[in-house]
Design an enzyme around this catalytic site. Structure first.
Site, PDB file in Angstrom:
ATOM      1  N   LYS A  49       0.810  -1.231   0.000  1.00 29.64           N
ATOM      2  CA  LYS A  49       0.000   0.000   0.000  1.00 29.64           C
ATOM      3  C   LYS A  49       0.846   1.285   0.000  1.00 29.64           C
ATOM      4  O   LYS A  49       0.363   2.372   0.310  1.00 29.64           O
ATOM      5  CB  LYS A  49      -0.984   0.058   1.201  1.00 29.64           C
ATOM      6  CG  LYS A  49      -1.910  -1.116   1.365  1.00 29.64           C
ATOM      7  CD  LYS A  49      -2.511  -1.654   0.120  1.00 29.64           C
ATOM      8  CE  LYS A  49      -3.512  -0.779  -0.554  1.00 29.64           C
ATOM      9  NZ  LYS A  49      -4.030  -1.414  -1.815  1.00 29.64           N
TER      10      LYS A  49
ATOM     11  N   LYS B  97      -6.882   1.123  -6.296  1.00 31.79           N
ATOM     12  CA  LYS B  97      -5.817   2.063  -5.928  1.00 31.79           C
ATOM     13  C   LYS B  97      -6.433   3.445  -5.796  1.00 31.79           C
ATOM     14  O   LYS B  97      -7.040   3.948  -6.745  1.00 31.79           O
ATOM     15  CB  LYS B  97      -4.724   2.098  -6.999  1.00 31.79           C
ATOM     16  CG  LYS B  97      -4.188   0.749  -7.390  1.00 31.79           C
ATOM     17  CD  LYS B  97      -3.416   0.092  -6.269  1.00 31.79           C
ATOM     18  CE  LYS B  97      -3.039  -1.319  -6.677  1.00 31.79           C
ATOM     19  NZ  LYS B  97      -2.406  -2.078  -5.610  1.00 31.79           N
TER      20      LYS B  97
HETATM   21  N1  PPS Z   1      -0.905   7.373  -9.476  1.00 28.61           N
HETATM   22  C1  PPS Z   1      -1.545   6.714  -8.517  1.00 28.61           C
HETATM   23  N2  PPS Z   1      -2.784   6.258  -8.715  1.00 28.61           N
HETATM   24  C2  PPS Z   1      -3.420   5.581  -7.743  1.00 28.61           C
HETATM   25  N3  PPS Z   1      -2.889   5.310  -6.538  1.00 28.61           N
HETATM   26  C3  PPS Z   1      -1.651   5.752  -6.296  1.00 28.61           C
HETATM   27  C4  PPS Z   1      -0.933   6.473  -7.262  1.00 28.61           C
HETATM   28  N4  PPS Z   1       0.269   6.790  -6.732  1.00 28.61           N
HETATM   29  C5  PPS Z   1       0.295   6.303  -5.507  1.00 28.61           C
HETATM   30  N5  PPS Z   1      -0.866   5.668  -5.229  1.00 28.61           N
HETATM   31  C6  PPS Z   1      -1.165   5.029  -3.959  1.00 28.61           C
HETATM   32  O1  PPS Z   1      -0.893   3.656  -4.116  1.00 28.61           O
HETATM   33  C7  PPS Z   1      -1.577   3.014  -3.058  1.00 28.61           C
HETATM   34  C8  PPS Z   1      -1.608   1.535  -3.309  1.00 28.61           C
HETATM   35  O2  PPS Z   1      -0.310   1.089  -3.085  1.00 28.61           O
HETATM   36  P1  PPS Z   1       0.256  -0.239  -3.733  1.00 28.61           P
HETATM   37  O3  PPS Z   1       0.126  -0.189  -5.203  1.00 28.61           O
HETATM   38  O4  PPS Z   1       1.623  -0.438  -3.191  1.00 28.61           O
HETATM   39  O5  PPS Z   1      -0.746  -1.311  -3.145  1.00 28.61           O
HETATM   40  S1  PPS Z   1      -0.505  -2.881  -3.099  1.00 28.61           S
HETATM   41  O6  PPS Z   1       0.341  -3.166  -1.961  1.00 28.61           O
HETATM   42  O7  PPS Z   1       0.070  -3.276  -4.360  1.00 28.61           O
HETATM   43  O8  PPS Z   1      -1.878  -3.406  -2.897  1.00 28.61           O
HETATM   44  C9  PPS Z   1      -2.925   3.700  -3.042  1.00 28.61           C
HETATM   45  O9  PPS Z   1      -3.410   3.631  -1.733  1.00 28.61           O
HETATM   46  P2  PPS Z   1      -4.924   4.006  -1.340  1.00 28.61           P
HETATM   47  O10 PPS Z   1      -5.093   5.457  -1.704  1.00 28.61           O
HETATM   48  O11 PPS Z   1      -5.007   3.813   0.116  1.00 28.61           O
HETATM   49  O12 PPS Z   1      -5.819   3.107  -2.120  1.00 28.61           O
HETATM   50  C10 PPS Z   1      -2.606   5.123  -3.499  1.00 28.61           C
HETATM   51  O13 PPS Z   1      -2.667   6.069  -2.471  1.00 28.61           O
END
Ligand code: PPS
Length: 422
Positions: free
Chosen positions: A174, A380
């Site tokens: 995350k 995401k």
């Molecule tokens: N460009 C873009 N678009 C959408 N989301 C973005 C982006 N950059 C960073 N994030 C943040 O990425 C968070 C998810 O992290 P991960 O991809 O590492 O999650 S996972 O561990 O693979 O499930 C996700 O967490 P949440 O907001 O809590 O859903 C986002 O805050």
């Protein structure tokens, strides 16, 4: 006889030059159509990552559906006002794979999630996607699909050779790992597997050949990458990665551990709405203010603790830390540093991103050869539930000493304490 005599009469009447031109044009047309039928395989790897044959792979995928639909030429991906695809089956979308798998969550995350929309997958990635879509399916089966594809889709086999990854995004869950990987894949010298292989935690017994086989082929000078955020908190992972290649470059995307924990909880809640509230799970005893650090959503955020095991095997110079917060507000800046770390030319820059207001995050601009900009999928950037402010405050207090230790170990201040003060 009549045929021969009429043919010779014809050839004697038509000038040789015209006959020659006619034959030549026929040959050229034939050659053109032959080349067109090989077009898919010929594109790779001359253009950017997003030009490969594409598949949309999602949770409803079954092996049979995968095979059946793999060769479909119909595009069924939906695009809403937000320019975010919604998909539900395995489909072929010219030039793009509209989703990839993310297995970062535990049992429930075996479900497939829609990720960067319009994200291209290389040949092998599609295989891995198809493979992972069917829980419990062995790699043997993916090889079958692979061969099948080689025969039916490609006129020539995949170019280059499959290599073990030279760089791995090892965490944190995350933190923004998917956003980082998908942005890196825009780089022509980066080739990454779209699924999370979970080799060093769940699939280690399958062996390095299995792992290598999951990777896309690369040409000389291209870097093979993968991301599996759970490696960061897997005790055996540092030693295992070190024994694969001690010069492996490691990337860790870190994010304020409090927000990370809430994000983690939100993901679980989306799949299991019946779980207790965040506030309940966070404490062993709320009245005494006793935090439950054994709860994985909280334990993952004790970065200093986990980093220590990595530092026993890898020098800091081999570990690059990405700020999850900056990745959102300044993706170009973070990408510049990652490309430097990987020894790549700075090709992915600000120019590749735009801020999508509806999504609330940066998205990749549409490539020249596509009509689709690429935002990450619904999983995401979820809306987090509102958490009691005193619980947030208590958690900040809990993490503070660990964060300080982490800043000291990495030589970087991620300024998570500032957020608490705002
Ligand atoms: N460009 C873009 N678009 C959408 N989301 C973005 C982006 N950059 C960073 N994030 C943040 O990425 C968070 C998810 O992290 P991960 O991809 O590492 O999650 S996972 O561990 O693979 O499930 C996700 O967490 P949440 O907001 O809590 O859903 C986002 O805050």
């Amino acid at each position: 006889m009549a045929f021969w005599s009429s043919t010779s009469a014809f050839t004697s009447k038509v000038p040789r030059k015209i006959l020659f031109m006619f034959t030549l044009s026929l040959s050229v047309t034939y050659l053109f159509y032959s080349l067109m039928s090989c077009y898919n395989s010929l594109q790779f790897p001359l253009q950017e990552n997003h030009v490969y044959q594409a598949r949309v792979v999602t949770e409803e995928t079954t092996s049979v559906a995968f095979r059946e639909k793999l060769y479909s030429t119909t595009t069924h991906a939906y695009i809403d006002e937000d320019l975010i695809y919604k998909t539900s089956t395995v489909q072929t979308v010219t030039g793009y794979v509209v989703s990839t798998v993310d297995h970062s969550e535990d049992a429930e995350s075996k479900r497939r999630e829609t990720e960067w929309v319009g994200t291209p997958l290389a040949h092998t990635e599609m295989i891995a996607g198809g493979l992972n879509a069917v829980s419990g399916r062995e790699h043997q089966e993916s090889s079958t699909i692979d061969d099948d594809l080689s025969r039916r889709v490609n006129c020539t086999p995949d170019y280059g050779v499959k290599k073990l990854p030279q760089a791995i995004i090892i965490g944190v869950k995350k933190g923004g790992t998917r956003a980082l990987l998908e942005a890196l894949r825009v780089h022509p010298d980066v080739r990454a597997v779209g699924v999370e292989p979970h080799f060093f935690d769940r699939n280690y017994e399958k062996g390095l050949d299995w792992y290598r086989d999951l990777m896309p082929s690369t040409l000389e000078g291209q870097i093979t990458m993968e991301k599996t955020p759970s490696y960061f908190v897997t005790n055996s992972a540092p030693k295992r990665i070190h024994s694969m290649a001690k010069d492996t470059k490691l990337i860790i995307v870190v994010r304020n551990p409090v927000t990370r924990a809430i994000s983690d909880y939100t993901q679980t809640l989306s799949k299991r709405p019946e779980i207790p509230t965040f506030e309940v799970l966070a404490f062993k005893n709320r009245t005494l203010g006793l935090i439950d650090a054994s709860w994985s959503a909280l334990r993952i955020g004790i970065y200093a603790l986990h980093l220590e095991s990595w530092m026993q095997y890898f020098p800091l110079s081999q570990i690059h830390f990405v700020s999850g917060e900056r990745l959102i507000v300044d993706p170009g800046g973070e990408l510049a540093r990652v490309q430097d770390f990987l020894g790549l030319k700075r090709i992915v820059t600000d120019k590749h991103f735009y801020f999508n207001k509806t999504k609330g995050f940066p998205c990749l601009k549409k490539p020249e050869d596509s009509s689709a900009p690429r935002c990450l999928g619904k999983s995401k950037g979820r809306t987090h539930p509102k958490i009691d402010s005193d619980v947030i405050h208590r958690l900040h207090k809990f993490y503070k000493p660990f964060n300080m230790m982490f800043y000291q170990m990495t030589g970087q201040n991620f300024q998570w304490e500032q957020e608490e003060m705002q």
